[in-house]
Design an enzyme around this catalytic site. Structure first.
Site, mmCIF file in Angstrom:
data_model
loop_
_atom_site.group_PDB
_atom_site.id
_atom_site.type_symbol
_atom_site.label_atom_id
_atom_site.label_comp_id
_atom_site.label_asym_id
_atom_site.label_seq_id
_atom_site.Cartn_x
_atom_site.Cartn_y
_atom_site.Cartn_z
ATOM 1 N N LYS A 53 1.163 4.437 -2.778
ATOM 2 C CA LYS A 53 0.904 5.831 -2.451
ATOM 3 C C LYS A 53 2.131 6.713 -2.724
ATOM 4 O O LYS A 53 1.984 7.907 -3.024
ATOM 5 C CB LYS A 53 0.432 5.955 -0.998
ATOM 6 C CG LYS A 53 -0.925 5.305 -0.761
ATOM 7 C CD LYS A 53 -1.986 5.815 -1.746
ATOM 8 C CE LYS A 53 -3.360 5.225 -1.503
ATOM 9 N NZ LYS A 53 -4.387 5.758 -2.422
ATOM 10 N N TYR A 92 0.834 -1.198 0.000
ATOM 11 C CA TYR A 92 0.000 0.000 0.000
ATOM 12 C C TYR A 92 0.874 1.256 0.000
ATOM 13 O O TYR A 92 0.628 2.195 -0.775
ATOM 14 C CB TYR A 92 -0.906 -0.015 1.227
ATOM 15 C CG TYR A 92 -1.754 1.215 1.404
ATOM 16 C CD1 TYR A 92 -2.921 1.384 0.667
ATOM 17 C CD2 TYR A 92 -1.409 2.206 2.321
ATOM 18 C CE1 TYR A 92 -3.712 2.515 0.831
ATOM 19 C CE2 TYR A 92 -2.188 3.334 2.494
ATOM 20 C CZ TYR A 92 -3.344 3.484 1.749
ATOM 21 O OH TYR A 92 -4.110 4.604 1.910
#
Length: 262
Positions: free
Chosen positions: A162, A158
């Site tokens: 990002k 994740y």
């Protein structure tokens, strides 16, 4: 151009942060396209906005597919005549040690969080180039995260996505500025949504403990002393979508209540 004519697409806006963003933009005078993977959820949110007197329409689509973003834009133009702001909000999280991450899992999270953002940038930019808007500044706003500034353990994949969103935001800002398009990102912290409940539950499964333990643990890092709300994020996106932010581009600001100071 008056506020009443502005039109926004918000992906992943059937619930959570995306819903709060759509609601806030509607209050700001935008007509909003509620785009979500779950068509029923999207329509429920759009109906709620219409009941309050706002202009809203729902559309279903998978953000990992470029044709979905094209459909979102086409819906905005067909229903409201134009596009002014495109919010790439949709995203997913995975809670797992990097050593255990599978190729399929990596492909899935990058397809949604990174490729989904890229396709949104492309679809919005293509529509903006068709519009004769004079000096009007058009907006693309992307969802990054505090994990896009400093990576989190158990959220390695994740975090990587990002970081990638920040890179796309900077590059797109440089490429599109001459077309009077700004590209910025918002970086939430620990938000009280279903996603953080999922993160907490998965950490319990992986590391042991009791439900709520990890949300409470991370929440103690917040300088402001409380978990972030979706409205906290929406308020900042409202600024980015307004004319007050017309001279701001390529930025990825942390809206986290004071967890990280970089």
């Amino acid at each position: 151009m008056t506020p009443e004519t502005r039109v926004a697409v918000v992906t992943g806006s059937g619930q959570g942060i995306g819903k709060a963003i759509a609601e806030q933009l509607a209050e700001d005078g935008y007509a909003v396209v509620i785009a979500d993977f779950n068509g029923d959820t999207a329509e429920t949110t759009a109906a709620e906005l219409r009941e309050q007197g706002f202009k809203a329409v729902s559309v279903q689509g998978d953000v990992s597919k470029p044709e979905a973003h094209q459909h979102f834009v086409q819906t905005a133009v067909a229903e409201f005549g134009r596009l002014d702001t495109y919010v790439n909000n949709a995203g997913i999280a995975q809670i797992k040690l990097l050593k255990d991450q599978t190729p399929a899992e990596m492909q899935q999270i990058f397809a949604v969080n990174v490729f989904g953002t890229l396709y949104g940038i492309q679809a919005a930019a293509a529509q903006y180039e068709k519009q004769a808007d004079g000096d009007h500044i058009r907006k693309i706003i992307n969802a990054s995260s505090i994990a896009g500034h400093i990576a989190f353990d158990m959220l390695g994949a994740y975090s990587a996505t990002k970081f990638a969103v920040r890179g796309l935001t900077q590059a797109a800002a440089k490429e599109l500025g001459r077309h009077k398009i700004t590209v910025n990102a918002y970086c939430p912290g620990i938000v009280g949504t279903a996603m953080w409940e999922q993160i907490d539950n998965r950490m319990v499964e992986e590391l042991g403990g009791t439900p709520g333990q990890y949300l409470d643990q991370y929440s103690k890092l917040i300088t402001m002393g409380r978990v972030e709300t979706p409205l906290d994020v929406a308020n900042y996106v409202s600024y980015l979508a307004s004319t007050k932010a017309d001279y701001m581009t390529g930025q990825a600001v942390q809206i986290d209540g004071g967890i990280q100071f970089i």
